[in-house]
Design a protein around this motif. Sequence first.
Motif, mmCIF file in Angstrom:
data_model
loop_
_atom_site.group_PDB
_atom_site.id
_atom_site.type_symbol
_atom_site.label_atom_id
_atom_site.label_comp_id
_atom_site.label_asym_id
_atom_site.label_seq_id
_atom_site.Cartn_x
_atom_site.Cartn_y
_atom_site.Cartn_z
ATOM 1 N N ARG A 166 -4.848 -5.414 3.330
ATOM 2 C CA ARG A 166 -4.674 -4.930 1.885
ATOM 3 C C ARG A 166 -6.041 -4.948 1.084
ATOM 4 O O ARG A 166 -6.242 -5.563 -0.127
ATOM 5 C CB ARG A 166 -3.704 -5.802 1.227
ATOM 6 C CG ARG A 166 -2.315 -5.686 1.716
ATOM 7 C CD ARG A 166 -1.716 -4.305 1.994
ATOM 8 N NE ARG A 166 -0.139 -4.505 2.374
ATOM 9 C CZ ARG A 166 0.127 -3.273 3.144
ATOM 10 N NH1 ARG A 166 -0.473 -2.364 3.583
ATOM 11 N NH2 ARG A 166 1.706 -3.743 3.508
ATOM 12 N N VAL A 181 -3.096 0.395 -3.775
ATOM 13 C CA VAL A 181 -2.942 -0.968 -3.050
ATOM 14 C C VAL A 181 -2.708 -1.809 -4.286
ATOM 15 O O VAL A 181 -3.598 -1.821 -4.938
ATOM 16 C CB VAL A 181 -4.109 -1.167 -2.355
ATOM 17 C CG1 VAL A 181 -3.914 -2.550 -1.666
ATOM 18 C CG2 VAL A 181 -4.246 -0.176 -1.151
ATOM 19 N N LEU A 241 0.926 -1.224 -0.028
ATOM 20 C CA LEU A 241 0.035 0.036 -0.019
ATOM 21 C C LEU A 241 0.842 1.294 0.202
ATOM 22 O O LEU A 241 1.812 1.110 0.637
ATOM 23 C CB LEU A 241 -0.956 0.076 1.443
ATOM 24 C CG LEU A 241 -1.962 1.161 1.453
ATOM 25 C CD1 LEU A 241 -2.949 0.518 2.219
ATOM 26 C CD2 LEU A 241 -1.255 2.301 2.270
ATOM 27 N N GLY A 268 -7.882 -2.920 0.312
ATOM 28 C CA GLY A 268 -8.171 -1.626 -0.788
ATOM 29 C C GLY A 268 -9.340 -0.836 -0.420
ATOM 30 O O GLY A 268 -9.659 -0.061 -1.359
#
Lengths: 285, 48
Positions: A256, A271, A222, A258
């Motif tokens: 992660r 990401v 990220l 997003g």
Amino acid sequence: MKHSIKRKLVQVAAFGYSNPYLMNFKGGKLYQGKWKQFCNPGLNCYSCPAAAFACPIGALQAVNGSANFKLSFYVVGILLAFGVLLGRAVCGWLCPFGLLQELIHKIPSPKLKLKKAFLYLKYVVLVVFVIVLPIAVTDYMGMGKPAFCQYICPAGTLEGGVPLLLSHQALRQTIGSLFTLKVAILIGTVIGCVLVYRFFCKALCPLGAIYGLLNKISIYGLKVDEHKCINCGKCRQICRMEVDPVRATDSAECIRCGECAKACPEGAICVGFAAEGRKSERQPL
Amino acid sequence: MSSKAKKMIRLGGILVSGVFVLYGVVRGEAGIVLNKAVNICFECIGLG
Ligand code: SF4
Ligand code: SF4
């Protein structure tokens, strides 16, 4: 397609390839083919009748507790590869037990945040139950027991214990206090997950602890473009893992998913694979 | 951490993981995993 739906589809596909042998539930049998020597990236009990792969945490304890070896290079190597490549994106996208927790959290109830101190519990679980006890507490043959599976893992109780006990009368007759403890932990985990988003991932999962540590170097990462970020705090507000991605891009808690990147009005968050070398393709909202 | 340092650590991590997996397979660890995973694990299901 909406980002959250895309992620859910990937999670369902991962659940499917992890557990394709649904017919085995009928007879309470396990899949016994060669794929079971490979580890699943996410947490998925290998005593689940439908499971196609080995659980990496179970496999680690099995080799570490075996009579011949005290450290599994094989499983550590697999975990390192998944971790360097994906970090906790495994949790956000591929873990079957992660998906189950997200579904449980949809049950209507007051939703709570977890106290920060609980986040450290999973490292204690990793060190004590997955590493130290299986190696240090051995029987007369030098074999250790998988302490995390034995005393804690609610995935094992849910995915393996319940279906196998339902289909085997002989097994039901051997139920004792250990099973009562594990059912209590399973019930506690389910209640925790109803109230707190991914309660088990945040507080207890040793696999999440390993991947979290590797979040700092993982290729799937990220990045926040500080020139675009206007510090509005929308990313922090939307994150259900309680991460502030602007302050802690490599947080061990970030799965992660997003969601923060989609919420950012300036398109400042990226990401994905090798995120730090990429510019966010998203334009401001 | 600089992005160059990150890249080096990643490369090192991938190489080490490959060596570990190969070494583990050669000394028979995959067989232990297979044997554990194809039989009901009584600890996992709360009976062991
Ligand atoms: S923390 Fe554990 S249970 Fe949660 S998604 Fe990651 S591997 Fe799965
Ligand atoms: S910081 Fe962003 S990517 Fe990480 S868990 Fe929170 S919302 Fe998901």
